[in-house]
Design an enzyme around this catalytic site. Structure first.
Site, PDB file in Angstrom:
ATOM      1  N   ASP A   6       0.858  -1.181   0.000  1.00  0.00           N
ATOM      2  CA  ASP A   6       0.000   0.000   0.000  1.00  0.00           C
ATOM      3  C   ASP A   6       0.897   1.235   0.000  1.00  0.00           C
ATOM      4  O   ASP A   6       2.077   1.175   0.370  1.00  0.00           O
ATOM      5  CB  ASP A   6      -0.891  -0.036   1.245  1.00  0.00           C
ATOM      6  N   GLU A  14      -0.250   5.071   0.883  1.00  0.00           N
ATOM      7  CA  GLU A  14      -0.497   6.034   1.950  1.00  0.00           C
ATOM      8  C   GLU A  14      -0.551   5.344   3.315  1.00  0.00           C
ATOM      9  O   GLU A  14      -1.167   4.299   3.479  1.00  0.00           O
ATOM     10  CB  GLU A  14      -1.811   6.768   1.706  1.00  0.00           C
ATOM     11  N   GLU A  71      -0.559  10.022   4.804  1.00  0.00           N
ATOM     12  CA  GLU A  71      -1.899  10.071   4.225  1.00  0.00           C
ATOM     13  C   GLU A  71      -2.088  11.433   3.550  1.00  0.00           C
ATOM     14  O   GLU A  71      -1.856  12.478   4.160  1.00  0.00           O
ATOM     15  CB  GLU A  71      -2.958   9.882   5.311  1.00  0.00           C
ATOM     16  N   ARG A 130     -15.599  13.463  -0.474  1.00  0.00           N
ATOM     17  CA  ARG A 130     -14.463  14.363  -0.716  1.00  0.00           C
ATOM     18  C   ARG A 130     -14.723  15.278  -1.914  1.00  0.00           C
ATOM     19  O   ARG A 130     -14.427  16.477  -1.870  1.00  0.00           O
ATOM     20  CB  ARG A 130     -13.193  13.537  -0.957  1.00  0.00           C
ATOM     21  N   SER A 157      -2.657   0.485  -4.517  1.00  0.00           N
ATOM     22  CA  SER A 157      -3.146   1.604  -3.718  1.00  0.00           C
ATOM     23  C   SER A 157      -4.474   2.135  -4.234  1.00  0.00           C
ATOM     24  O   SER A 157      -4.774   2.059  -5.427  1.00  0.00           O
ATOM     25  CB  SER A 157      -2.104   2.731  -3.742  1.00  0.00           C
ATOM     26  N   ASP A 158      -5.250   2.693  -3.319  1.00  0.00           N
ATOM     27  CA  ASP A 158      -6.467   3.405  -3.694  1.00  0.00           C
ATOM     28  C   ASP A 158      -6.221   4.905  -3.802  1.00  0.00           C
ATOM     29  O   ASP A 158      -7.145   5.709  -3.680  1.00  0.00           O
ATOM     30  CB  ASP A 158      -7.590   3.118  -2.684  1.00  0.00           C
ATOM     31  N   LYS A 217      -8.073  -5.196  -3.534  1.00  0.00           N
ATOM     32  CA  LYS A 217      -6.626  -5.349  -3.642  1.00  0.00           C
ATOM     33  C   LYS A 217      -6.203  -6.817  -3.629  1.00  0.00           C
ATOM     34  O   LYS A 217      -5.162  -7.179  -4.198  1.00  0.00           O
ATOM     35  CB  LYS A 217      -5.939  -4.598  -2.504  1.00  0.00           C
ATOM     36  N   ASP A 249      -2.231  -0.739   5.873  1.00  0.00           N
ATOM     37  CA  ASP A 249      -2.480  -0.137   7.184  1.00  0.00           C
ATOM     38  C   ASP A 249      -3.949   0.118   7.472  1.00  0.00           C
ATOM     39  O   ASP A 249      -4.283   0.596   8.554  1.00  0.00           O
ATOM     40  CB  ASP A 249      -1.714   1.187   7.297  1.00  0.00           C
ATOM     41  N   ASN A 271      -9.175  -1.204   3.815  1.00  0.00           N
ATOM     42  CA  ASN A 271      -9.188  -1.673   2.425  1.00  0.00           C
ATOM     43  C   ASN A 271      -7.979  -2.544   2.086  1.00  0.00           C
ATOM     44  O   ASN A 271      -7.850  -3.017   0.955  1.00  0.00           O
ATOM     45  CB  ASN A 271      -9.292  -0.490   1.458  1.00  0.00           C
TER      46      ASN A 271
END
Length: 201
Positions: A11, A13, A19, A50, A95-96, A138, A157, A160
């Site tokens: 991952d 972030e 982050e 967001r 990663s997202d 993932k 972490d 997800n």
């Protein structure tokens, strides 16, 4: 095993870099942007929130990119990836995050292969939507590698990441929040990237 047999799914972030959205929240003063997948497991719902907040506060994609210029990878992150490669692992960043926000940081990390999303932008420069990488989760990357007989190390972490970590040959939850840790008591929690390198040998 050679590098064709060993894959590291990492991952971005919270693992290799700070982050990004909390950093944006600090600079813009938009408190609700502090939320991440540590708090809201539904990523699509989180991104819709967001996008609405950014437009409400007049924050464009170019504004976001200017804010994120100050962000640097964690100390030791590049060395961690280099050691994995030296141990014969192909490194994939799973990663997202979004290329439009993360590419400068990925460059500082040596330009690893990255499987992440893209943002769509309207004529006014506002983020209007998400062009998601085609995957159900993932863990899909891990499943494919395992089916090919590869050994897979995975590091994440947040919520997800949990299924990816559970599927991997060795999965590590790095400095998780209390809520993430309680959701995955079966996944090995670690405090540093160095600890992971020691555990994989």
């Amino acid at each position: 095993m050679n590098s064709m047999d060993k894959l590291a799914c990492i991952d971005l972030e919270g693992v290799l870099v700070p982050e990004l959205w909390p950093a944006i929240a600090v600079r813009t003063g938009i408190r609700d942007l502090f939320a991440t997948t540590r708090e809201i497991p539904d990523y699509d719902a989180l991104m819709r929130q967001r996008i609405v907040l950014l437009r409400q506060h007049g924050v464009t994609l170019s504004d976001l990119q200017r804010i994120l210029k100050a962000i640097k990878p964690f100390n030791g992150a590049l060395a961690f990836l280099q050691v994995l490669e030296a141990k014969g692992y192909r490194v994939n960043i799973i990663s997202d995050c979004f290329h439009e926000l993360a590419d400068p940081l990925l460059h500082l990390l040596g330009g690893p292969t990255t499987l992440c999303h893209r943002l769509t932008v309207d004529d006014e420069g506002f983020v209007s939507g998400c062009d998601y990488y085609p995957r159900k989760g993932k863990e899909e990357h891990v499943d494919k590698a395992l089916a090919q007989g590869q050994q897979v190390v995975a590091v994440g972490d947040a919520f997800n990441d949990i299924n990816m970590l559970r599927q991997a040959s060795q999965g590590f939850l790095l400095n998780p929040s209390i809520s993430t840790l309680s959701a995955a008591p079966d996944v090995r929690a670690v405090e540093s990237l160095e600890e992971i390198l020691e555990l994989i040998g």
